[in-house]
Design a protein around this motif. Structure first.
Motif: not given
Length: 567
Positions: A33-35, A283-289, A328-331, A359-366
């Motif tokens: 699970v990504e987050g 850590l703020i996680q943003g997933q999906g559309p 802040i890390v924004f995934r 603010v650091i952005v960490s990119m996942g698969n997409v």
């Protein structure tokens, strides 16, 4: 009466457990699970699944824990994206650099299926075991994309889409019968870049020349014995033999097994002593559309979570207001979606930086299209070489189903007030005037997108336009072109955030927004209340008119087309 001897035995057993040698385990056959999923239902269903942050945290702790002697990872089954595989490879390499044994095993690397990415992940380990009945489907990299134009014409559906620009390929799916030259160029480079990464990783992990790896890929799938002879695996063995070898290697037949996630949580609880709240990283996680409103499930079954602008914006504001949060890390793991929702999130990141918080952005698969839009103003963008990113462009349109309804004998009439009242109805085409408005809409969005990327990445506007035009890049190619600042994963992003904020290397990380079960039940007091950021308890979100009538989800003008899974 309590037996004193029994108490002593219990205390001795507890001490032995606390000091016993450990072999950590990780089972990836159900994926990872990504987050934390946004909506409560998905969060509940994911409670028993392994979370990426637990794995990364556990392996990081284990590097300096003398009790931990080895790591055994079961690979296979569920597909893991290339960027996720690279995230895990980085963590495994760091574990090995600390002098620990790391072993991968699989029943099969792709039984009658693809096994390239799972095997690529396995090559980060010191030893690779394969069950004697298993195979190695190291068959290479492919990207297969459908084109529906001819089929739509046969059933009486006319696709009417406009795009900015030639590499924004969502419209091609419906308007073309095959690749356009630009589409083929882009897809070919994505596959080539991915293939280069896989070949280099396998060659380095197995001590082979890259040319030899390419030869083996062209001969795959390989039987287990062939893979062993080629030096791609170290031994053909069943699970019991794998574990027996690991216990022998660490020199402790009584070493205890512990899942990495359980180990990480137990270690974390042990260190939580009552003390003053420390400065840390959000850590703020943003997933999906990406959509307007709160996060929740995606628009269609099986689509997973969605990233709601209200949820992410509220989380960023809360982190900015918290004096104990210094960075802040924004995934981001998103194919994009709504332009307006993306712009809302973009604004909050700009304000966070103006407030003095990196603010650091960490990119996942997409992290593409709207997923790149929200990343553009970050202090630093970190992506894996295999991340799919960019797609700086816009597409909009509709399928016109009037002819289909006529063929089915369905009559349709309407009354309207306003020259463009039915502009977005899929039952008729755009008028010339409406088509002009559509193109003005696309020009405005593209111009704004390019301008904000140029500002955020400190690049000339003309340079950004040449890299944009809807083109998707791998993280490796994006890094070479200045769209990504550093290559790495979530752990590197967190370390970078601590460094930018002047924090200790072990400064705590706190998830935002943190909302308790009680908070989820009570109404929000205001738009600043953290309860306002809770996910929606909806089924799959409202479907658009187009989706309801012709079965197509509407993701928004900043949406990466298709599933984009390179396997």
């Amino acid at each position: 009466m309590v037996d004193a001897g029994s108490v002593v035995d219990l205390l001795k057993d507890a001490r032995d457990r606390r000091n016993a040698a450990l072999i950590l385990e990780l089972d990836l056959t159900d994926g990872i699970v990504e987050g934390q999923p946004a909506d409560p239902v998905s969060a509940l269903l994911s409670m028993r699944r392994t979370h990426l942050r637990d794995v990364l945290g556990g392996l990081r702790r284990a590097r300096t824990d003398p009790r931990v002697r080895a790591l055994v990872v079961r690979i296979g089954g569920h597909r893991i994206g290339l960027a996720m595989a690279q995230e895990l490879r980085d963590a495994v390499r760091a574990f090995r650099d600390a002098g620990k044994l790391a072993v991968a095993w699989a029943e099969s690397f792709g039984e009658t299926g693809r096994g390239t990415v799972p095997y690529y992940l396995a090559t980060a380990f010191e030893r690779i075991y394969l069950q004697p009945s298993g195979d190695l489907a190291l068959t290479g990299v492919a990207l297969e994309e459908p084109f529906f134009n001819e089929a739509l014409g046969k059933i009486g559906v006319t696709p009417r889409f406009a795009k900015r620009h030639e590499y924004k390929t969502a419209a091609n799916t419906f308007m073309e019968r095959a690749y356009t030259p630009e589409h083929k160029e882009m897809s070919g480079r994505l596959v080539a870049s991915t293939g280069e990464q896989v070949v280099a990783g396998v060659a380095a992990g197995r001590g082979l020349a890259e040319e030899r790896v390419r030869e083996l890929i062209d001969h795959a799938p390989l039987l287990g014995a062939e893979a062993l002879e080629a030096g791609l695996v170290d031994k053909l063995a069943y699970r019991d033999e794998v574990y027996a070898d690991v216990r022998a290697a660490v020199g402790d037949a009584d070493a205890r097994l512990r899942y990495v996630a359980r180990y990480n949580r137990a270690q974390g609880l042990a260190k939580r002593l009552p003390r003053q709240r420390q400065d840390g990283v959000a850590l703020i996680q943003g997933q999906g559309p990406i959509r307007l409103g709160r996060s929740g499930r995606g628009a269609m079954p099986g689509q997973g979570s969605s990233m709601g602008s209200d949820t992410i914006a509220t989380a960023i504001r809360a982190a900015v207001r918290d004096d104990k949060i210094k960075a802040i890390v924004f995934r981001v793991d998103s194919p994009g979606g709504s332009y307006v929702a993306s712009d809302t999130i973009w604004r909050e990141i700009v304000l966070a930086r103006k407030a003095g918080k990196p603010v650091i952005v960490s990119m996942g698969n997409v992290a593409a299209s709207g997923g790149y839009f929200v990343a553009a103003p970050a202090t630093v963008i970190v992506a894996q070489p295999g991340t799919l990113t960019g797609s700086i462009g816009v597409v909009f349109g509709k399928p016109v189903v009037g002819d289909l309804l006529g063929r089915l004998g369905i009559g349709l009439d309407s009354v309207e007030q306003g020259a463009h009242a039915r502009m977005y109805a899929p039952t008729r085409d755009f008028t010339d005037e409406e088509w002009g408005r559509v193109n003005s809409f696309l020009d405005r969005i593209y111009d704004d997108f390019v301008g904000k990327v140029a500002e955020g990445r400190d690049l000339p506007r003309e340079r950004v336009d040449s890299l944009a035009r809807g083109r998707v890049w791998t993280g490796a190619d994006a890094h070479e072109r200045g769209l990504v600042d550093e290559l790495g994963g979530l752990g590197q992003a967190l370390d970078l955030a601590r460094k930018k904020a002047g924090l200790a290397v072990d400064a705590p990380v706190r998830l935002y927004p943190h909302v308790s079960p009680v908070d989820r039940l009570r109404p929000a007091e205001s738009s600043e209340d953290r309860t306002a950021a809770t996910a929606r308890l909806d089924a799959w979100g409202p479907l658009s008119t187009v989706a309801a009538r012709v079965g197509l989800p509407s993701g928004g003008p900043l949406m990466l087309p298709g599933t984009w899974e390179i396997v």
